[in-house]
Scaffold this motif. Structure first.
Motif, short mmCIF file in Angstrom:
data_model
loop_
_atom_site.label_atom_id
_atom_site.label_comp_id
_atom_site.label_asym_id
_atom_site.label_seq_id
_atom_site.Cartn_x
_atom_site.Cartn_y
_atom_site.Cartn_z
N ILE A 54 45.03 3.33 -51.11
CA ILE A 54 44.79 2.98 -52.52
C ILE A 54 45.42 4.07 -53.37
N GLU A 56 45.43 5.06 -57.05
CA GLU A 56 44.84 4.78 -58.35
C GLU A 56 45.34 5.75 -59.41
N SER A 70 35.94 3.59 -54.78
CA SER A 70 36.33 2.81 -53.61
C SER A 70 35.75 3.51 -52.39
N TYR A 71 36.10 3.02 -51.21
CA TYR A 71 35.59 3.66 -50.00
C TYR A 71 36.04 5.13 -49.93
N PHE A 97 31.25 0.26 -50.89
CA PHE A 97 32.68 -0.04 -50.75
C PHE A 97 33.08 0.22 -49.31
N ASN A 99 36.37 -0.02 -46.24
CA ASN A 99 37.82 -0.02 -46.10
C ASN A 99 38.32 -1.31 -45.48
N LYS A 107 35.00 -7.23 -52.78
CA LYS A 107 35.36 -6.12 -53.67
C LYS A 107 36.22 -5.09 -52.92
N VAL A 108 37.36 -4.80 -53.53
CA VAL A 108 38.25 -3.78 -52.98
C VAL A 108 37.84 -2.42 -53.56
N LEU A 109 37.64 -2.42 -54.86
CA LEU A 109 37.28 -1.20 -55.57
C LEU A 109 36.72 -1.58 -56.94
N VAL A 128 47.37 -1.14 -53.91
CA VAL A 128 46.58 -1.15 -52.68
C VAL A 128 47.44 -1.66 -51.55
#
Ligand code: FES
Ligand code: FES
Lengths: 779, 159
Positions: A54, A56, A70-71, A97, A99, A107-109, A128
């Motif tokens: 990811i 961001e 996120s994770y 969250f 992976n 939900k991804v993030l 992503v």
């Protein structure tokens, strides 16, 4: 039985009705919290993928973007979102969250930003990378060796000793045996089997899933949230975020419907984590398209029956087998499967041999959850048609058949014991059953016998008519709370004008439980409902209650209210006796006053409380009570439907639908009827028009009210609602048992039976859309 | 930006963006009786009266109705002085969760203004744009009939 109730059994106005009609009552998103940041979830574009990276950084540079969760930066703590009592019979198979994403829309993030527009822009800037995996999309093939396993993570666990086999894609499995079905089949004149399918559906509660959180003046986290389970939510949030329970306050404001959807701590852990980290107010309100996919759904099922019966219609053995598509997470997996057996098999309780086998399997599709009817709705599709087939084969009228074989007052069912929720159940006797009355009244209201003969395909002279009519019936039961698992508690205190604060853990999700429970309190306390001031569902203020599910509130929370009010009544009598200088036994309470029996000497509640507080004893008149349910008295309902089939277009129109329901004493008849009618119309909509359509890749294609149609007023048939008379459930408060769920079970099988009556053909797949009907008619 | 709108009979300065829908503009400025159930023009929870015509406020830009009068459910009546329609909804048992109710109140107002004595079929079709998942609509239809009866000064045995 003649009841002389003053408040109970009267249709008093719903206490929040006017404020809701004007719009002054507040729902979660109506609370004005200044500078509230928003969370937007990035939905997974893939049904099954591992997130490999990811980036961001671009988003974080944007003005107004606060954080990306996120994770990568949220600690992984496995939990279940199922809002059930601890220890939950649902696997801990999700993290806030992960992976891995497990369905399209997972939900991804999360982006936290100052406003929605900024959050949406930020999401577009996040890159992503995925390792796309082959999804498991066909639940009948979930267990096949070639099918991907949905949960391969090592840390998914089931915290109670029930079968959890993610290595086989099995979220849960349950079996229950009574007698010996094989022996029963051998003793039968005929054995037959059949298979049925029910579809995905959404609750479509009008208020989308909503949670707001902020930090109060003492550094504690406050969550205002649209939930059916505030206390479970507090516990689950604490577990999933490591914020201590003592630092969390959950407040349930008005809720715009739940129907099971909000028996989940779904958004709350995300919001809690975000608020706790940033110490600012943040909200997460799903959009309707997200609600369809990301919040919970009704589990699709394959239901099989195998039944052995004699020529006289007597069933010797039945095997009911339920395969549930639980979707990507096993929330409510086991318990919904169990209810296919436990809420159906006791109905005809004299069957000596019964086998129930249930399994919930994972797929890479939206997760199922609690939904009004809770498995029974799906199971009755098979069961009620099975009874119809037996009646047709044996030449017995269905109404007479049910009357002969249905469970009666004083009887029990072995299934109550054999099938609990993740553990054995509890045996109890039926204390009230007016199903025979319901069948008779319903049959009369629709003119069952003569129409059945008139419409029967066997008697149709003109085979080529475009419009053909049919009539069908069926009988249904549900439960009222889960015995020895559900608990409700209440606190009451008296005020110096003779009013009472009623603090309830119970959760009014729009059903009117605040009103119904106030009525019970007013009845005991011999006062007007206007003197009962309710606060419910605030974990700081009200005592514990499991929440609004399993049709438990009127019955179980009602028992706790009654118990608590009776304690208060005793204290009032004690004070009054002292004040009036007589013995407690000589005091009568009436309309907010204490009287000396047989005389006009009295003092008012206001005087009693004022002197108790300020003058004499100097004490607060108060009491608490908590109750666990020891039984789960079923409400019963008989349903009849008259339909018209357009053989040219395949359209089925329900012309008339009659329900006759035994829910014990209706604490509030109008609200009880509202539960029956709401459940019925939801059921009709489910039977005829509601379904999820997925792309080949598992993407829901109709996630909006434009494409996912639900019934409107214009779709209604003529509906007749009958409530049974003289039903009194002695184990319940003032004779009441539950009413909210049972009627949603009717439409699918009753319409299917009417279809058979008209055409001689059986329907095996819901919903009954025109294409399917044409296909069946063409066979 | 700030603009003056006439809402519920008063001129009110409200904060909005040029691209705010009327629904957003109203809710952001405290008119939370207007509900957001879908934002796709399908549920009717966001209904308001614009120049006395019922409109899904999620489907129009606020600026496009800047010079028109806007009335929400609360503009028709509040707890202190409820409208006949709002009272009828409560008396008929037509309010369950109540999330849909302000929208239904607006639809009912529009219908009864045009047609003070609607038939059952006319009521059903007038309410076709409002979704309610709680009531099954039956008590809502009763509420409309009750409101019509009361507005026409008819005998009222219900209360
Ligand atoms: S929110 Fe406007 S129609 Fe649903
Ligand atoms: S009362 Fe809940 S949606 Fe209508």
């Amino acid at each position: 039985m003649k009841n002389n109730f003053k408040t109970v059994n009267h249709s008093v106005r719903k206490i929040d009705g006017l404020g809701l009609a004007t719009g002054e009552e507040l729902f979660t998103d109506d609370y004005d919290i200044r500078d509230c940041a928003v969370i937007k979830l990035m939905p997974s574009p893939y049904a099954y993928a591992e997130i490999t990276d990811i980036d961001e950084s671009e988003a974080l540079k944007m003005e107004g973007v606060i954080d990306v969760l996120s994770y990568k930066n949220v600690e992984r703590i496995m939990h279940t979102t199922a809002g059930q009592s601890y220890p939950e019979p649902a696997p801990y198979d999700c993290a806030i969250f992960d992976n891995t994403v497990r369905f399209v829309g997972d939900k991804v993030l999360a982006v936290i930003a100052e406003d929605e527009k900024t959050a949406l822009k930020a999401i577009k800037k996040i890159k992503v990378k995925y390792n796309i995996l082959e999804p498991a999309l066909d639940y009948e093939k979930s267990e096949d060796r070639e099918t991907s396993r949905v949960h391969t993570e090592k840390d998914a666990i089931q915290i109670i000793p029930i079968k959890f086999q993610p290595e086989k894609n099995i979220a849960s499995e349950v079996n229950a045996v009574v007698g010996d079905v094989e022996k029963g089949y051998k003793e039968s004149d005929e054995v037959m089997e059949d298979t049925f399918y029910t579809q995905y559906a959404h609750h479509c509660m009008m208020e989308p899933s909503s949670t707001k959180g902020y930090i109060d003046g003492r550094g504690r986290l406050v969550l205002i949230t649209s939930t059916q389970v505030p206390f479970h939510t507090r516990r689950i949030v604490s577990h999933a975020t490591k914020i201590p329970v003592s630092k969390i306050r959950v407040i349930k404001p008005r809720i715009g419907g739940g129907f099971g959807n909000k028996q989940e701590a779904l958004l709350e852990p995300i919001v809690a984590f975000a608020v706790w980290k940033h110490r600012i107010p943040i909200k997460l309100i799903l959009k309707r398209d997200e609600v369809f996919v990301f919040s919970r759904t009704r589990h699709p099922f394959r239901i099989k029956y195998k039944v052995g019966f004699n020529k006289n219609g007597e069933i010797k053995a039945i095997h009911l087998d339920a395969l549930q598509n639980t979707g990507a997470f096993g929330t409510h997996a086991l318990t919904v499967v169990s209810c296919v057996g436990s809420k159906i098999l006791p109905l005809l309780n004299k069957i000596p041999n019964m086998l129930f086998t249930g399994k919930a399997v994972y797929t890479n599709l939206p997760a199922g959850g609690a939904y009004r009817g809770y498995g029974a709705t799906q199971g009755y599709f098979a069961y009620t048609q099975m009874i119809d087939v037996i009646c047709e084969k044996c030449g017995i009228d269905q109404a007479e058949y049910y009357k002969k074989w249905h469970i009666k007052t004083g009887e029990t069912s072995e299934i109550f014991k054999a099938l609990g929720e993740g553990k054995p159940g509890h045996i109890f006797k039926i204390d009230s059953c007016e199903l025979t009355q319901c069948i008779d009244k319903g049959a009369e209201a629709i003119d069952w016998k003569s129409k059945k003969a008139k419409y029967s395909f066997k008697n149709k002279k003109n085979k080529n008519e475009r419009y053909i009519k049919g009539i069908g019936m069926g009988c249904f039961m549900q439960g009222s709370s889960v015995p020895y698992i559900d608990m409700a508690s209440v606190y009451i205190k008296m005020n110096d004008d003779g009013s009472f604060n009623l603090n309830l853990g119970a959760t009014d999700l729009g059903t009117g439980s605040d009103t119904v429970l106030s009525q019970i309190a007013a009845e005991v306390l011999e006062t007007s409902i206007n003197n009962i001031l309710v606060i419910s569902s605030d974990t700081d203020v009200t005592p514990f209650d499991v929440g609004a599910y399993a049709s438990s509130t009127t019955y179980l929370s009602g028992l706790a209210v009654k118990d608590c009010a009776e304690k208060i009544k005793k204290i009032i009598k004690k004070h009054a006796a002292k004040k009036l200088a007589v013995k407690e036994e000589d005091i009568d309470l009436f309309e907010g006053n204490a009287f000396i029996k047989g005389s006009k000497d009295s003092c008012s509640y206001g005087e009693i409380c004022t002197s108790a507080m300020h003058i004499d004893e100097m004490e607060q008149i108060q009491a608490t009570s908590s109750r666990v349910s020891k039984s789960s008295p079923p409400p019963f309902s008989a349903h009849f439907a008259e339909i018209v089939i357009d053989t040219l277009t395949g359209n089925i129109k329900v012309e008339k639908y009659v329900t006759a329901t035994d829910c014990g004493v209706c604490i509030n008849p109008k609200l009880a009827e509202g539960q029956v009618e709401g459940a019925l119309v939801n059921g009709l909509s489910y039977a005829l028009i509601e379904d999820y359509s997925f792309s080949k890749k598992g993407n829901m294609m109709n996630n909006g009210f434009g494409k996912y149609k639900i019934y409107t007023a214009a779709d209604l048939p003529e509906i007749i609602t009958i409530m049974a008379e003289n039903s009194y459930e002695n184990t319940g408060p003032y004779g009441a048992k539950s009413v909210a769920e049972v009627c949603i079970n009717g439409p699918i099988p009753v319409i299917a039976n009417a279809f058979y009556n008209a055409t001689g053909k059986r329907l095996h797949k819901a919903p009954f859309k025109p294409e399917y009907i044409l296909e069946i008619l063409g066979e | 930006m700030k603009e003056i709108f006439n809402i519920n009979g008063k001129n009110k300065k409200i904060e909005l963006r040029p691209d705010s829908t009327l629904l957003e503009a109203l809710r952001d400025n405290g008119f939370t009786e207007v509900k957001n159930g879908c934002e796709e023009g399908q549920c009717g929870a966001c209904l308001v009266l614009v120049d006395d015509v019922s409109v899904n406020s999620c489907q129009i830009l606020a600026m496009s109705v800047k010079d028109q009068t806007i009335v929400t459910s609360k503009g028709l009546g509040d707890q202190h002085k409820p409208s006949i329609i709002q009272e009828a909804y409560v008396d008929a048992g037509a309010v369950q969760c109540g999330f849909c109710t302000p929208g239904f109140v607006i639809s009912t107002y529009s219908l009864l203004k045009k047609n003070p004595n609607p038939t059952e079929e006319e009521i059903k079709s007038a309410l076709d744009g409002n979704l309610c998942r709680c009531t099954g609509y039956i008590k809502i239809i009763d509420a409309v009939k009750l409101a019509a009866k009361r507005m026409n000064g008819g005998e009222d045995n219900e209360k």
